[in-house]
Motif scaffolding. Structure first.
Motif, PDB file in Angstrom:
ATOM      1  N   THR A 165       2.477  22.181   3.188  1.00 44.13           N
ATOM      2  CA  THR A 165       1.551  23.346   3.198  1.00 44.13           C
ATOM      3  C   THR A 165       2.558  24.590   3.467  1.00 44.13           C
ATOM      4  O   THR A 165       3.315  24.892   4.296  1.00 44.13           O
ATOM      5  N   THR A 166       2.200  25.342   2.619  1.00 45.60           N
ATOM      6  CA  THR A 166       2.750  27.190   2.737  1.00 45.60           C
ATOM      7  C   THR A 166       1.488  27.863   3.210  1.00 45.60           C
ATOM      8  O   THR A 166       0.510  27.906   2.697  1.00 45.60           O
ATOM      9  N   THR A 167       1.700  28.661   4.299  1.00 41.64           N
ATOM     10  CA  THR A 167       0.542  29.475   5.160  1.00 41.64           C
ATOM     11  C   THR A 167       0.949  30.683   4.943  1.00 41.64           C
ATOM     12  O   THR A 167       0.062  31.682   5.302  1.00 41.64           O
ATOM     13  N   SER A 168       2.228  31.156   4.633  1.00 39.93           N
ATOM     14  CA  SER A 168       2.658  32.585   4.455  1.00 39.93           C
ATOM     15  C   SER A 168       3.741  32.603   3.461  1.00 39.93           C
ATOM     16  O   SER A 168       4.490  31.709   3.418  1.00 39.93           O
ATOM     17  N   LEU A 169       3.963  33.579   2.840  1.00 44.88           N
ATOM     18  CA  LEU A 169       4.987  33.859   1.864  1.00 44.88           C
ATOM     19  C   LEU A 169       6.447  33.713   2.656  1.00 44.88           C
ATOM     20  O   LEU A 169       7.408  33.673   1.770  1.00 44.88           O
ATOM     21  N   ASP A 170       6.572  34.069   3.736  1.00 38.57           N
ATOM     22  CA  ASP A 170       7.776  34.269   4.361  1.00 38.57           C
ATOM     23  C   ASP A 170       8.474  33.050   4.647  1.00 38.57           C
ATOM     24  O   ASP A 170       9.927  32.969   4.407  1.00 38.57           O
ATOM     25  N   HIS A 171       8.002  31.953   4.680  1.00 44.55           N
ATOM     26  CA  HIS A 171       8.559  30.651   4.696  1.00 44.55           C
ATOM     27  C   HIS A 171       8.452  29.762   3.432  1.00 44.55           C
ATOM     28  O   HIS A 171       8.770  28.340   3.120  1.00 44.55           O
ATOM     29  N   ALA A 172       7.993  30.363   2.246  1.00 42.10           N
ATOM     30  CA  ALA A 172       7.770  29.476   1.121  1.00 42.10           C
ATOM     31  C   ALA A 172       9.258  29.143   0.372  1.00 42.10           C
ATOM     32  O   ALA A 172       9.319  27.905   0.056  1.00 42.10           O
ATOM     33  N   ASP A 173      10.389  30.028   0.661  1.00 42.63           N
ATOM     34  CA  ASP A 173      11.565  29.256   0.278  1.00 42.63           C
ATOM     35  C   ASP A 173      12.202  28.269   0.937  1.00 42.63           C
ATOM     36  O   ASP A 173      12.706  27.332   0.487  1.00 42.63           O
ATOM     37  N   GLN A 174      11.802  28.163   2.118  1.00 41.16           N
ATOM     38  CA  GLN A 174      12.199  26.799   2.982  1.00 41.16           C
ATOM     39  C   GLN A 174      11.503  25.743   2.670  1.00 41.16           C
ATOM     40  O   GLN A 174      12.063  24.671   2.506  1.00 41.16           O
ATOM     41  N   VAL A 175      10.103  25.955   2.204  1.00 41.53           N
ATOM     42  CA  VAL A 175       9.376  24.690   1.896  1.00 41.53           C
ATOM     43  C   VAL A 175       9.933  24.400   0.662  1.00 41.53           C
ATOM     44  O   VAL A 175      10.147  22.976   0.232  1.00 41.53           O
ATOM     45  N   LEU A 176      10.277  25.120  -0.376  1.00 33.18           N
ATOM     46  CA  LEU A 176      10.803  24.609  -1.601  1.00 33.18           C
ATOM     47  C   LEU A 176      12.240  24.126  -1.676  1.00 33.18           C
ATOM     48  O   LEU A 176      12.497  23.170  -2.228  1.00 33.18           O
ATOM     49  N   GLU A 177      12.933  24.459  -0.637  1.00 33.07           N
ATOM     50  CA  GLU A 177      14.290  24.036  -0.303  1.00 33.07           C
ATOM     51  C   GLU A 177      14.018  22.608   0.088  1.00 33.07           C
ATOM     52  O   GLU A 177      14.637  21.430  -0.356  1.00 33.07           O
ATOM     53  N   MET A 183       0.759  -1.109  -0.110  1.00 35.94           N
ATOM     54  CA  MET A 183      -0.080  -0.231  -0.036  1.00 35.94           C
ATOM     55  C   MET A 183       1.036   1.169   0.000  1.00 35.94           C
ATOM     56  O   MET A 183       1.926   1.390   0.816  1.00 35.94           O
ATOM     57  N   GLU A 184       0.355   2.192  -0.569  1.00 32.65           N
ATOM     58  CA  GLU A 184       1.048   3.666  -0.519  1.00 32.65           C
ATOM     59  C   GLU A 184       0.151   4.536  -0.261  1.00 32.65           C
ATOM     60  O   GLU A 184      -1.218   4.572  -0.468  1.00 32.65           O
ATOM     61  N   TRP A 185       0.637   5.470   0.621  1.00 35.75           N
ATOM     62  CA  TRP A 185      -0.212   6.406   0.947  1.00 35.75           C
ATOM     63  C   TRP A 185       0.260   8.123   0.922  1.00 35.75           C
ATOM     64  O   TRP A 185       1.435   8.169   0.431  1.00 35.75           O
ATOM     65  N   VAL A 186      -0.712   8.866   0.327  1.00 39.16           N
ATOM     66  CA  VAL A 186      -0.189  10.418   0.225  1.00 39.16           C
ATOM     67  C   VAL A 186      -0.796  11.098   1.330  1.00 39.16           C
ATOM     68  O   VAL A 186      -2.058  11.249   1.403  1.00 39.16           O
ATOM     69  N   ASP A 187       0.058  12.017   2.043  1.00 38.32           N
ATOM     70  CA  ASP A 187      -0.545  12.873   3.105  1.00 38.32           C
ATOM     71  C   ASP A 187      -0.520  14.279   2.409  1.00 38.32           C
ATOM     72  O   ASP A 187       0.589  14.933   2.038  1.00 38.32           O
ATOM     73  N   ILE A 188      -1.615  14.849   2.249  1.00 37.06           N
ATOM     74  CA  ILE A 188      -2.003  16.212   1.510  1.00 37.06           C
ATOM     75  C   ILE A 188      -1.502  17.149   2.152  1.00 37.06           C
ATOM     76  O   ILE A 188      -1.819  18.119   1.782  1.00 37.06           O
ATOM     77  N   GLY A 189      -1.319  17.113   3.572  1.00 36.50           N
ATOM     78  CA  GLY A 189      -1.356  18.543   4.290  1.00 36.50           C
ATOM     79  C   GLY A 189      -0.282  18.090   5.368  1.00 36.50           C
ATOM     80  O   GLY A 189      -0.747  17.566   6.650  1.00 36.50           O
ATOM     81  N   VAL A 190       0.814  18.816   5.241  1.00 36.80           N
ATOM     82  CA  VAL A 190       1.954  18.877   6.386  1.00 36.80           C
ATOM     83  C   VAL A 190       2.575  19.917   6.461  1.00 36.80           C
ATOM     84  O   VAL A 190       3.138  20.611   5.362  1.00 36.80           O
ATOM     85  N   ASN A 191       2.765  20.555   7.510  1.00 38.34           N
ATOM     86  CA  ASN A 191       3.238  21.824   8.084  1.00 38.34           C
ATOM     87  C   ASN A 191       4.729  21.414   8.455  1.00 38.34           C
ATOM     88  O   ASN A 191       5.190  21.861   9.485  1.00 38.34           O
ATOM     89  N   LEU A 192       5.599  21.294   7.566  1.00 38.51           N
ATOM     90  CA  LEU A 192       7.034  20.660   7.832  1.00 38.51           C
ATOM     91  C   LEU A 192       8.003  21.839   8.206  1.00 38.51           C
ATOM     92  O   LEU A 192       8.931  21.524   8.825  1.00 38.51           O
TER      93      LEU A 192
END
Length: 265
Positions: free
Chosen positions: A37-49, A1-10
């Motif tokens: 999940t990105t909730t503000s533009l301030d941490h978008a770069d970290q998410v993309l890293e 089985m495989e799962w996808v978690d569609i919402g993680v605030n890493l």
């Protein structure tokens, strides 16, 4: 089985000391892909890293949460439009309306949401929606944009049957979290699970929050993490009278279709 978690605030500070271990536990639990999940533009770069480190397993949303809507302006519109072009970005959001806490004025929430829906229309990306106590305002807004949107998911659905049916009538997807495992406030969701058609249901942890209360061996930290998605799955499968394998197959396929995720290498 495989799962996808569609919402993680890493990017949350709860994961600051052991993100690598958290991800490894997710892979070991057959949670093969995560939407960060990105909730503000301030941490978008970290998410993309983070996404760059695991390009076949980690993907991102890009947007501004209604709590942050008071900061939304034309420069944010420009930044988000630019972010949406990144290969790892698979949805606009987390955006929406939160009339439960009202951390931002309601007119500001509506303005930020409408702008982000417009960006989703322009880019062809689906929308990752947040809604708390605001379905009666959110629904007419969505109706104005729905025909132009490629898709949308109501993340962490916790509302009632009326709201669920209205979202389904708009051909929206529904994300279910560990809220359904909470015997104090989530049991109203149990009979609704059979009402969500196959192909419209997805699972998420919303980690580090919403630790499933049904877990027998809860971590002392009370921190939720993607590896615990299976606990949500057990409850949802039971409510839908499905096997875990059946639930995994269709929720994973749905997530990969809506967010255009590749199969993991």
């Amino acid at each position: 089985m495989e799962w996808v978690d569609i919402g993680v605030n890493l990017t949350d500070k709860a994961f600051a000391k052991d993100r690598s271990e958290v991800l490894e536990r997710a892979w070991q639990a057959d949670v093969s892909q995560l939407l960060l999940t990105t909730t503000s533009l301030d941490h978008a770069d970290q998410v993309l890293e983070f996404c760059a480190d695991e390009p076949n397993r980690l993907f991102a949303t890009a947007g501004v949460h209604p709590h942050e809507a008071r900061h939304w302006n034309s420069d944010g519109h420009r930044q988000l439009t630019q972010l949406s072009q990144h290969n790892a970005v698979k949805a606009i959001g987390e955006c929406g309306l939160d009339f439960n806490r009202d951390f931002s004025p309601r007119p500001a929430q509506v303005k930020a949401l409408e702008d982000q829906l417009s960006i989703a229309v322009e880019t062809g990306l689906p929308v990752f929606l947040h809604e708390r106590d605001a379905s009666e305002t959110l629904l007419p807004l969505l109706r104005d944009y729905r025909d132009q949107l490629s898709g949308a998911v109501v993340h962490c659905f916790t509302a009632d049957q009326k709201a669920l049916y209205a979202y389904l009538d708009l051909d929206l997807h529904i994300g279910i979290t560990g809220w359904i495992c909470d015997e104090r406030r989530g049991t109203h969701l149990h009979p609704l699970m059979r009402d969500i058609p196959t192909g419209r249901l997805m699972l998420e942890t919303d980690a580090p929050w919403l630790l499933p209360r049904s877990m027998e061996n809860k971590p002392k930290s009370r921190r939720n993490e993607p590896a615990f998605l299976i606990e949500v799955a057990h409850c949802v499968a039971q409510c839908r009278n499905e096997t875990l394998a059946q639930l995994a197959a269709h929720t994973t396929a749905t997530a990969r279709t809506l967010f255009a995720l590749p199969s993991p290498a």
